[in-house]
Design a protein around this motif. Structure first.
Motif, PDB file in Angstrom:
ATOM      1  N   GLU A 103       0.757  -1.244   0.039  1.00 25.91           N
ATOM      2  CA  GLU A 103       0.012   0.042   0.048  1.00 25.91           C
ATOM      3  C   GLU A 103       0.882   1.344  -0.078  1.00 25.91           C
ATOM      4  OE1 GLU A 103      -3.925  -1.341   2.418  1.00 25.91           O
ATOM      5  OE2 GLU A 103      -2.326  -0.681   3.572  1.00 25.91           O
ATOM      6  N   ILE A 104       2.165   1.103  -0.092  1.00 28.10           N
ATOM      7  CA  ILE A 104       2.982   2.503   0.191  1.00 28.10           C
ATOM      8  C   ILE A 104       4.303   1.935  -0.658  1.00 28.10           C
ATOM      9  CG2 ILE A 104       4.180   1.367   2.277  1.00 28.10           C
ATOM     10  CD1 ILE A 104       4.574   4.338   3.014  1.00 28.10           C
ATOM     11  N   VAL A 105       4.765   3.039  -1.391  1.00 30.43           N
ATOM     12  CA  VAL A 105       6.191   2.950  -2.280  1.00 30.43           C
ATOM     13  C   VAL A 105       7.055   3.975  -1.644  1.00 30.43           C
ATOM     14  CG1 VAL A 105       7.108   3.523  -4.535  1.00 30.43           C
ATOM     15  CG2 VAL A 105       4.786   2.557  -4.337  1.00 30.43           C
ATOM     16  N   HIS A 106       8.299   3.230  -1.322  1.00 33.45           N
ATOM     17  CA  HIS A 106       9.375   4.073  -0.892  1.00 33.45           C
ATOM     18  C   HIS A 106      10.193   4.472  -2.009  1.00 33.45           C
ATOM     19  CE1 HIS A 106       8.827   3.755   3.632  1.00 33.45           C
ATOM     20  NE2 HIS A 106       8.231   2.657   3.238  1.00 33.45           N
ATOM     21  N   LEU A 107      10.175   5.744  -2.317  1.00 31.45           N
ATOM     22  CA  LEU A 107      10.710   6.155  -3.492  1.00 31.45           C
ATOM     23  C   LEU A 107      12.354   6.073  -3.451  1.00 31.45           C
ATOM     24  CD1 LEU A 107       8.625   9.186  -4.528  1.00 31.45           C
ATOM     25  CD2 LEU A 107       8.630   7.159  -5.684  1.00 31.45           C
ATOM     26  N   HIS A 108      12.710   6.420  -2.085  1.00 31.89           N
ATOM     27  CA  HIS A 108      14.359   6.673  -2.080  1.00 31.89           C
ATOM     28  C   HIS A 108      14.779   5.565  -1.130  1.00 31.89           C
ATOM     29  CE1 HIS A 108      13.679  11.172  -2.841  1.00 31.89           C
ATOM     30  NE2 HIS A 108      13.763  10.431  -3.913  1.00 31.89           N
ATOM     31  N   GLY A 109      14.205   4.258  -0.925  1.00 32.53           N
ATOM     32  CA  GLY A 109      14.420   3.121  -0.402  1.00 32.53           C
ATOM     33  C   GLY A 109      13.889   3.103   1.322  1.00 32.53           C
ATOM     34  N   PHE A 110      14.579   2.183   1.814  1.00 32.48           N
ATOM     35  CA  PHE A 110      13.935   1.503   3.075  1.00 32.48           C
ATOM     36  C   PHE A 110      15.048   1.271   4.157  1.00 32.48           C
ATOM     37  CE2 PHE A 110      10.659  -1.213   5.245  1.00 32.48           C
ATOM     38  CZ  PHE A 110      10.163  -0.204   5.958  1.00 32.48           C
ATOM     39  N   LEU A 111      15.227   2.003   5.310  1.00 31.74           N
ATOM     40  CA  LEU A 111      16.172   1.612   6.174  1.00 31.74           C
ATOM     41  C   LEU A 111      16.412   0.216   6.763  1.00 31.74           C
ATOM     42  CD1 LEU A 111      16.313   4.807   8.640  1.00 31.74           C
ATOM     43  CD2 LEU A 111      18.116   3.928   7.214  1.00 31.74           C
ATOM     44  N   ARG A 112      15.022  -0.277   6.654  1.00 32.25           N
ATOM     45  CA  ARG A 112      15.150  -1.750   7.186  1.00 32.25           C
ATOM     46  C   ARG A 112      15.736  -2.746   6.291  1.00 32.25           C
ATOM     47  NH1 ARG A 112       9.239  -2.384   9.705  1.00 32.25           N
ATOM     48  NH2 ARG A 112       9.426  -3.640   8.215  1.00 32.25           N
ATOM     49  N   GLU A 113      16.027  -2.343   5.035  1.00 32.97           N
ATOM     50  CA  GLU A 113      16.615  -3.280   3.878  1.00 32.97           C
ATOM     51  C   GLU A 113      17.944  -3.117   3.610  1.00 32.97           C
ATOM     52  OE1 GLU A 113      12.228  -3.638   1.741  1.00 32.97           O
ATOM     53  OE2 GLU A 113      13.917  -2.306   0.722  1.00 32.97           O
ATOM     54  N   LEU A 114      18.639  -4.265   3.046  1.00 36.69           N
ATOM     55  CA  LEU A 114      19.900  -4.057   2.395  1.00 36.69           C
ATOM     56  C   LEU A 114      19.733  -4.445   1.169  1.00 36.69           C
ATOM     57  CD1 LEU A 114      22.496  -5.528   5.023  1.00 36.69           C
ATOM     58  CD2 LEU A 114      21.601  -3.372   4.811  1.00 36.69           C
ATOM     59  N   ARG A 115      20.569  -4.130   0.032  1.00 36.99           N
ATOM     60  CA  ARG A 115      20.376  -4.483  -1.352  1.00 36.99           C
ATOM     61  C   ARG A 115      21.863  -5.189  -1.333  1.00 36.99           C
ATOM     62  NH1 ARG A 115      19.432   0.126  -3.471  1.00 36.99           N
ATOM     63  NH2 ARG A 115      21.108   0.440  -4.958  1.00 36.99           N
ATOM     64  N   CYS A 116      21.986  -6.221  -2.356  1.00 37.02           N
ATOM     65  CA  CYS A 116      23.144  -6.625  -2.785  1.00 37.02           C
ATOM     66  C   CYS A 116      23.940  -5.790  -4.047  1.00 37.02           C
ATOM     67  CB  CYS A 116      23.023  -7.863  -3.501  1.00 37.02           C
ATOM     68  SG  CYS A 116      24.495  -8.665  -4.076  1.00 37.02           S
ATOM     69  N   ARG A 117      25.191  -5.425  -3.860  1.00 36.30           N
ATOM     70  CA  ARG A 117      25.610  -4.381  -4.830  1.00 36.30           C
ATOM     71  C   ARG A 117      25.948  -5.331  -6.127  1.00 36.30           C
ATOM     72  NH1 ARG A 117      30.356  -0.885  -2.242  1.00 36.30           N
ATOM     73  NH2 ARG A 117      30.053   0.317  -4.360  1.00 36.30           N
ATOM     74  N   GLY A 118      25.763  -6.768  -6.083  1.00 37.26           N
ATOM     75  CA  GLY A 118      25.933  -7.422  -7.448  1.00 37.26           C
ATOM     76  C   GLY A 118      24.599  -7.655  -7.970  1.00 37.26           C
TER      77      GLY A 118
END
Ligand code: NAD
Length: 236
Positions: A103-118
């Motif tokens: 129900e929501i879009v975080h346009l600039h990301g989300f602190l509770r998440e990590l993302r793989c650089r690969g």
């Protein structure tokens, strides 16, 4: 795609005790933006950048949503197909107020998440420090990073913003200085528009807005919700 688009920024979480950064001269929690929020930070300043977001993640753990988050979530749940909620915020206060992930879009990301650089895989890590979660991607072994869009980096979710802007008939802007997203342009594109900030911003021309509230979000939100409900009842 909805008739009403609610787009928030750091100001909506200010009354919950999370600092904005434009209000403190380009600093966020006493850090210069270029040190920890710029494309390339992870190559030139990796440890400090990780530490900064680790601290932000721990900081939001105890923070609670305010009246503005709560009323927006109630409104979204009352008119699920007619309201879209997009935020520039990386905190989780809408989620704590009961909004569902879809129900929501975080346009600039989300602190509770990590993302793989690969491989770009996303990992929900709650409020723990990055290195305590994992040193590398469990799938491809590349380095992990905070799932935050830094200045100068692509923001893939802007595609959703564009689609929503093409469809919406009323846009509600709450708590953003307009330095990152050109909210004046969004108001120019949309039939009706509402702006709520604490004070005028040099990056926003408020003459393009149908209604302007210079007040705390928790004080303005009641009237804003009334306006949205009346708008929807008259157009449904
Ligand atoms: P900003 O810091 O540039 O501007 C904050 C705006 O909020 C100002 O216009 C100010 O008048 C208004 N404001 C402050 N207190 C308010 C209140 N109580 N009620 C209503 N308005 C209030 O914020 P921005 O435009 O969102 O900045 C963009 C970037 O800042 C975003 O990309 C976001 O990721 C990042 N950021 C996020 C957080 C968060 O997630 N809580 C905190 C700091 C920065």
């Amino acid at each position: 795609m909805s008739k009403v688009l609610i787009l928030s920024g750091a100001g909506i979480s200010a009354e919950s005790g999370i600092s904005t950064f434009r209000d403190s001269d380009g600093l966020w929690e006493n850090h210069a933006i270029e040190d920890v929020c710029m494309a390339g930070c992870l190559d030139t300043n990796e440890e400090a950048t990780k530490k900064f977001y680790d601290a932000r993640r721990v900081d939001i753990k105890a923070k609670t949503p305010n009246y503005a988050h709560k009323l927006i979530v109630e409104l979204k749940q009352k008119y699920p197909n007619d309201i879209s909620v997009l935020t520039q915020n990386v905190d989780d206060l809408f989620e704590k107020a009961g909004i569902a992930d879809n129900e929501i879009v975080h346009l600039h990301g989300f602190l509770r998440e990590l993302r793989c650089r690969g491989c770009n895989k996303i990992f929900e890590i709650g409020y723990v420090n990055q290195d305590n979660y994992a040193k590398e991607c469990p799938s491809c072994k590349s380095k992990l990073r905070p799932n935050i869009v830094f200045f100068g980096e692509p923001a893939p979710k802007y595609e959703i913003l564009t689609q929503e802007l093409n469809k919406c008939e009323l846009i509600v802007i709450i708590g953003t200085s307009g330095n990152v997203l050109d909210v004046t342009y969004f108001a120019q594109l949309t039939g009706k528009s509402i702006l709520n900030n604490l004070e005028p911003s040099e990056a926003i021309d408020d003459s393009y807005f149908t209604k302007v509230y210079y007040a705390k979000a928790t004080e303005a939100i009641g009237e804003i919700v009334e306006y949205v409900e009346e708008f929807l009842e008259n157009t449904l």
